[in-house]
Every structure is written in structure tokens, then in C-alpha cells.
Enzyme design. Structure first.
Site: not given
Lengths: 390, 390
Positions: B332, B306, B303, B301, B263, B90
Site C-alpha cells: 500500500h 485497499c 492497491c 487507493c 528513493d 548505488d
């Protein structure tokens, strides 16, 4: 189910494999501490990647929260924590003792106030076995009393005698065959009390023995003669575990004296405080120098942090209080101790443990080996056995 | 060097690939925020594993600490942070504005007091370009002013006009060809001011355009009409970036309106606070229910959390204030948003984005779609284009 096979010896140092239901541990080995069911900040995958082979968890903490029932509902610690390898649980005794005025010791056991909610809780040899069976570690520890340092001789003697009676009750109370119960030898730094504890403990013929009551405030000059005295008198065909130790120099010295297993919060705790372990000593990443250094903590280290990050980046993370800093320093420090025991095992196999330990010490201590370390090497070599395959 | 190729469109939603020097970003995409050069708690390896394709870093924070020179000495953000893919920085403007009374805005730029040491620092369009060039991101943002909400119309108008003059200075000041400078459209929630900002900004023909000045306190009923109005008027052949957004429902709605990039600190911040994102809404892992649940956060999920952990274990880590809890919940939540944009891309390719978004919304909002969400879907479908390959 628990086979301990010594593969090589160099002086008193040795390397062995210890088979457990959840995997084989190659000794000497350092065990990371996962107090509350997690080695702080690290995943089981990371532990496996850096060479952890067995993880310690604390009965006292897990008993109070989340409680043994929940861990048992997950099939024990491997299911709860997702670390698939062997675990060792302590008995809860050491941590209860360290509560100081908040606990009361009787022949029956220890009554203490929970540090979480102040409620009154009792821990006995029987309850310790019950909780450790629910947690389901491969190695469980007998419920013992670890006196503070310094303590009166009389107190240490009474305490070690009670510890033997508690060991007796632990053996009587346990029900699972797939857990190895280790007895703990006490006796402070007094050779005659150590001998008394050994004489009373060895007949229980547990599959491993721990050297307890050390690293509680005494100096290294006081601790290592007690380690040497005790280790020498423990059976050669069973693992020896030096509890709560330690620093890199303690591992190198302990291995020289025939110790097989170690555990300590030091590598992760000092990592969280911003310190990195290296062969040149402990690096303070909070100081100003690392902030502009574009090299890794240790160019010879293969941990994720050393493969990816400069000291400057890690120092930035520390100053910015970013979570990745304690995570990466914990990872590096554990990998350092795991590499240290790997190098020690290699030196034992090569029959040059004493030489290797001296070379390591000369760099670590910057040429000036402390007297206690010199004496450890002398004692280790005095055995006169080199690279015998058992 | 920066090619934006739209591959499919469904209503106003679209999927495209955006080529940058450090890799190609498949849009729509959510960008994790690495404020201080680290996505809090996560390693670059984990980001790659969960499908992150571009990471945002904050010029304001990195300018103050460790300073752009140190990042440049690492060859820019990829060398500094070890995340090898594309970055977006930014301009520093938004964060300086949010300092409130600690800053002073003039035509020249903004003077503010560092939140670290109170020293006086000036940020101008020229300085923002200089710092962003040192940081070396693939996408850099024009230095703009983002007025607070609510703000006076006159102030918003004066501010957006100044933002255009600052864009002019940014373009004049930059020197690197390998960074894509994105202009930022302002105008608050006023269609005529948005139009004025668009009219003045589009002639700069930057390789991408950001929709700024939203998600600063206005309601979703106020925000999404402004998103729809602006996105519709930005070039179809360039990426549209909705800054500081968002929540799962904001991504689904933003994509419906033709937004390509998002974002927000939300997934990692809410994770650190103990909340887990799911298709059924946000799960409060601090509440009592998860403490005894032996299922993962989300069985669908993929991840690490999980695949390895029960809700009960994660809830235990949270209560025990263990670092692994915020780490795993951040992981996650980011994976959830990455899976969400993956599913959105797939729906666009299949020409059924509106249907998919409605199905997703009916579960997420528990059958009661909010009016603003309904209207977004209506607006999206009104374009009447389905699955056109560009």
C-alpha cells in the site's frame, strides 16, 4: 446444499466433487491452514492461482483474537480474509487439548488459560458451535477431545464416549442450515475403540466424517492401519477428512485408503524453515548446494517461484532473512501438494491409482518403499474396484 | 540509449521520460529500494502492478552477499531478482560511510569490516564500478563520500574534492556502454560548497546528476534550500536524482524544485512497523482505532490491500504478527507514493503543479502548511514557466 458426488474410484482411492455454499471442492484435496485468518504470508489471490479450493481456519485462535464478533461483522471469514471460497473451521478442541497443563476437561467442556493474556476461557460444544457460526465457515467441526499419544486405553475409551455426547450437544446447539457439521471419529490406534467410536458416531448421519486422533506422535506404521480401518467403515457416499495430515507421502497413502480431505501446517511451516517439497523428497534450501544452483526448485512446477527464481536466488533470500523467502517457499510447497492431489485425481480417473502411487513412491523414497507404504498400496488394491463411475 | 525528454513543466516542476536499456521511466518517479535484491516482502509482479518503473539495489549488500559473480551468472539483477525493468545501483559509498568507526577512508578508497563476518573489505572507485558492472543496473552511481550531519566545513570541502577525484577514476574505470553513470553533487547545506561541487562535477557531463549528502539528519528547513540551490544549477536536459528521499511531503516539495527521481526505504520500513501512508497523513495501524474499522486504509487507493481488506483485518494481522501485514502495508505505501508521483505528473501536464501541491499539503498538514513547504512552493513558482512542452 452439500452434495458429495463420487466420480471415479481406483482401488479404495476415489475422486469426487463436494458442493458447498461458497464453491465446489474437487476431492481428494489438501486444505491450506490459515490459523489466524491468513495462510501465513500468502494472499487469497495466490491461493486461488495455485489451486487451493478450501481453506481451514482455527476457532481457538480467532475466538481469542480478534473475536468472533468482528469476523461476523465482516460477514464471516470470506469477508474478513478476502478469500472468497469455502472455509472449514476446526472446533477449537484440538488446540485447547494441546495446551496441556493449562486446561481442565470436564463433562461440560474445557476451561483453559488464553495463551495471549492468561485469562480463563471456557469452550463447550455449545460455545464452539456459536463461535463457528459467527465465523461462518461452510464446514464446521464437532467439538471433540483428541487424546495425546500415547494415552491409556481407558482414557481413550472414556474420552471417545464423551466426544459422542459432545457431538449430540453440538447438533442440538447449532442453528445455521448453511454449514455442514462434520462428526469426528476417535479411538486412537485401537481397532476395537475405533469401531466403538464409529458405531456411536455414524447414527448422527452428519454430511461428512473426520478421522481424528491421529498424527499426534504415533509412527506411520501405527497410523495408517488405523486410517485404513476407519476409512473403510465410514459411509462411501460422504467425504472423509483425515485431520492434521500431512506430508506428501501421507497424502498419497491416505488417498489410497479412501481419504478425501487433508489439512496440515506442514507445507507452510517447513517452507518458512527453508525446505522445499519435490518429487525427489524435501530439498534443504539452507544447505550450501542450492546457493550456486541456477535452476528452479522444480522445473516441472508452475508456481511463481519456480517460474521466476533460481535456487541460488531463493537461497540468498533465506540467508539474508528476507520475507520473500518464506513467502515463496510456502507458495511452492502448497502448490506442490495441490499438484500432488491433482495428479492423484487424474490417476484415479485413469483407474491406475495404485500404479501411480507406486511410481511416485519409488522416486520419492529413492527406490526403497517403506513397508507401511507397501501395505497401504496392498490394502487399497484389495478392494478390487477399478475406475467405477459412481 | 539514455534519452531524457522533458514533456511538460509547471513552475520548476517537470515531467519527462527517461529511456534506459530495460525500459522507459516516466518522471518524476519514486524508486522502491531492494537492498538485498528484493523489495522487502514484495514480488516483481506486484511491483509492476502498483506502478514501479525502476528499482534500486545496494552494491554494498550484494557485493558482500551473495557476491557480484553470482548476480552476473544470472545475467545481472533482472535475471537474479526476476524484476524485468530498469535498476539503479548505488555505489556502496553511502552504506560504507554509515558503518562509522568500522571503516577507514583514504584517497585510495574505503576499507571496512563486513557487517556479516567482520572480514576486511576494500571499496574503491574502481571496485565500485567493477561490482556495479557485474550487477548490471541501467543506472550506476559514482563512488562518493557522503559526510555525516553535522560535519566540519573543512571536512565537507575536502570530502567533496575527493569525491570529484573519485568520479574521475570511476569514469576511467568503467567499461560498459549500456549503463548510465550518474555523478553525485555534495557540499552539505552550504551554498558555496554546493556551488564548488557543481562547478567541479558538471564538466563530467554524465547522463544524470544526483543530489547527495542530504536527508542525513538535517532539518527540512535546512535540506530544501540546498535542494533548490542544487537542482536549479543542474542541467535542465538531464535527470536529477535526490538520494535517500523520502516522505510524501518530501516528494511533493522535491518535485516542485525540479527533482525527477527519488528513493527511500521509508514506505516499506514504515509499513513493516505498521504505518500506512495516506493523503491525511500517516495512519498508525497499531493503535486501537483501526481494530474495529470496517473500511479500507484508503477508499481511493487501488492497491490489493485497499481493494480487499478492512483496517480491522490488517490491524488483526499486525497484532497476530502475521507476515501478510508487513507485506500488505509495504504494498500500500509504495502504491501511495507511486500514485502521488502520478498525480504530480498530471498536475505538471495541466500546468497547475503549485496549486495541486498546495491543495495536497493543506490536507496532509491539516491546513497548517509548514513554512519550509510554503517557501518551496514560492521558489518553484518564481521560475514563472507554466506547462511548457520542451
Amino acid at each position: 446444499m452439500f452434495e458429495f458426488a463420487v466420480q471415479a474410484q481406483s482401488g479404495r482411492a476415489r475422486t469426487a466433487s463436494f458442493t458447498t455454499p461458497h464453491g465446489t471442492v474437487q476431492t481428494p484435496m489438501f486444505m491450506p491452514v490459515g490459523t489466524q485468518g491468513t495462510v501465513k504470508g500468502l494472499s487469497p489471490q495466490e491461493l486461488s492461482e495455485i489451486g487451493s479450493q478450501i481453506v481451514l481456519a482455527n476457532t481457538y485462535h480467532l475466538m481469542l483474537r480478534p473475536g468472533p464478533e468482528l469476523v461476523a461483522a465482516h460477514g464471516g471469514l470470506p469477508g474478513f480474509t478476502a478469500y472468497p471460497g469455502p472455509f472449514l473451521t476446526d472446533s477449537g478442541g484440538f488446540q485447547v487439548m494441546s495446551l496441556g497443563h493449562m486446561r481442565r476437561i470436564t463433562e461440560q467442556g474445557v476451561t483453559f488459560k488464553s495463551h495471549l493474556d492468561g485469562s480463563s476461557v471456557q469452550l463447550t460444544p455449545e460455545r464452539s458451535m456459536e463461535v463457528q457460526e459467527a465465523l461462518g465457515a461452510d464446514i464446521i467441526m464437532a467439538f471433540d477431545e483428541c487424546p495425546p499419544f500415547p494415552a491409556e486405553r481407558d482414557y481413550i475409551q472414556a474420552s471417545l464416549e464423551r466426544t459422542v455426547r459432545w457431538l449430540d450437544r453440538c447438533q442440538a446447539a447449532r442453528t445455521r442450515e448453511d454449514q455442514a457439521l462434520f462428526a469426528i471419529v476417535q479411538g486412537g490406534i485401537h481397532p476395537d475403540l475405533r469401531q466403538q467410536s464409529i458405531d456411536a458416531t455414524l447414527p448422527y448421519a452428519t454430511p461428512g466424517f473426520a478421522i481424528g486422533g491421529l498424527a499426534v506422535g504415533e509412527s506411520k506404521e501405527q497410523m495408517f492401519p488405523a486410517v485404513a480401518f476407519t476409512a473403510e467403515r465410514l459411509p462411501a457416499n460422504k467425504p472423509r477428512y483425515l485431520m492434521g495430515v500431512g506430508h506428501p507421502e501421507d497424502l498419497v497413502a491416505g488417498i489410497a485408503l479412501g481419504v478425501d480431505l487433508f489439512d496440515c501446517v506442514y507445507p507452510t511451516r517447513t517452507g518458512r524453515f527453508g525446505y522445499a517439497l519435490t518429487d525427489d523428497g524435501r530439498l534443504n534450501m539452507n544447505s550450501s548446494a542450492p546457493r550456486s544452483q541456477l535452476e528452479p526448485i522444480d522445473a516441472t512446477c508452475d508456481c511463481y517461484a519456480c517460474r521466476h527464481y533460481t535456487r541460488a536466488y531463493l537461497a540468498h533470500l533465506l540467508r539474508a532473512e528476507e520475507m520473500l523467502a518464506p513467502r515463496m517457499l510456502s507458495l511452492h510447497n502448497l502448490r506442490y501438494l495441490h499438484r500432488l492431489v491433482e495428479r492423484a485425481r487424474e490417476a484415479v480417473v485413469q483407474g491406475r491409482y495404485g500404479d501411480w502411487a507406486r511410481e511416485w513412491g519409488e522416486r520419492y523414497f529413492k527406490k526403497a518403499l517403506p513397508l507401511w507404504f507397501e501395505e497401504v498400496l496392498t490394502v487399497s488394491a484389495a478392494l478390487g474396484i477399478t475406475s467405477t463411475t459412481a
